[in-house]
Design a protein around this motif. Structure first.
Motif, short mmCIF file in Angstrom:
data_model
loop_
_atom_site.label_atom_id
_atom_site.label_comp_id
_atom_site.label_asym_id
_atom_site.label_seq_id
_atom_site.Cartn_x
_atom_site.Cartn_y
_atom_site.Cartn_z
N THR A 28 -11.93 11.73 -23.38
CA THR A 28 -12.04 11.83 -21.88
C THR A 28 -13.56 11.12 -21.70
N ASN A 30 -15.54 11.07 -18.80
CA ASN A 30 -16.60 11.60 -18.13
C ASN A 30 -17.05 12.79 -18.84
N ASN A 31 -16.72 13.32 -20.01
CA ASN A 31 -17.34 14.48 -20.75
C ASN A 31 -18.62 13.75 -21.51
N TYR A 32 -18.85 12.51 -21.58
CA TYR A 32 -19.96 12.22 -22.32
C TYR A 32 -21.06 11.33 -21.50
N SER A 54 -21.00 14.66 -16.88
CA SER A 54 -20.40 15.30 -15.71
C SER A 54 -21.13 15.38 -14.36
N ARG A 100 -21.17 13.56 -26.58
CA ARG A 100 -20.49 14.65 -25.86
C ARG A 100 -21.56 15.46 -25.08
N ARG A 102 -21.77 18.26 -21.69
CA ARG A 102 -21.21 18.70 -20.39
C ARG A 102 -22.31 19.50 -19.51
#
Length: 126
Positions: A28, A30-32, A54, A100, A102
């Motif tokens: 995914t 958009n988690n990075y 995020s 990664r 968030r």
């Protein structure tokens, strides 16, 4: 696992523009957080800027601010580095990297990144 592939490098005259792309696959996107770095021959790998995962916050270093911008398209799993008013001293291999995250952070230390692309050469002639 995340795979990154840069494209868009090449040779351009001083004052010209290039847009580099970094396509990501595997997780995914958009988690990075994504970062752009460059490395000239005989020099260390330098942080250019980054974009958080995020929150899509962006940062570019002062020396390229106003000429370089970073953006991302999560639908295409791609981050971009738009480079305008290029100078011969911008000549380097350009890399994208991912970590990664968030928390919306942008990391300047190359050691913070987990995944790297293979790099793309940018050559600016005077």
């Amino acid at each position: 696992q995340v795979q990154l592939e840069e494209s868009g490098g090449g040779m351009v005259q001083s004052g010209g523009s290039l847009r580099l792309s970094c396509a990501a696959s595997g997780r995914t996107f958009n988690n990075y957080g994504l970062g752009w770095f460059r490395q000239a021959p005989g020099k260390e790998r330098d942080f250019i800027g980054g974009i958080s995962g995020s929150t899509d916050n962006t940062y570019v270093r002062a020396s390229v601010k106003g000429r370089f911008t970073i953006s991302r398209d999560n639908a295409k799993n791609t981050v971009y580095l738009q480079m305008n008013s290029l100078k011969p001293e911008d000549t380097a291999v350009y890399y994208c990297a991912a970590v990664r995250d968030r928390y919306g952070n942008i990391y300047r230390d190359p050691g913070s990144y987990t995944y790297w692309g293979q790099g793309t050469q940018v050559t600016v002639s005077s």
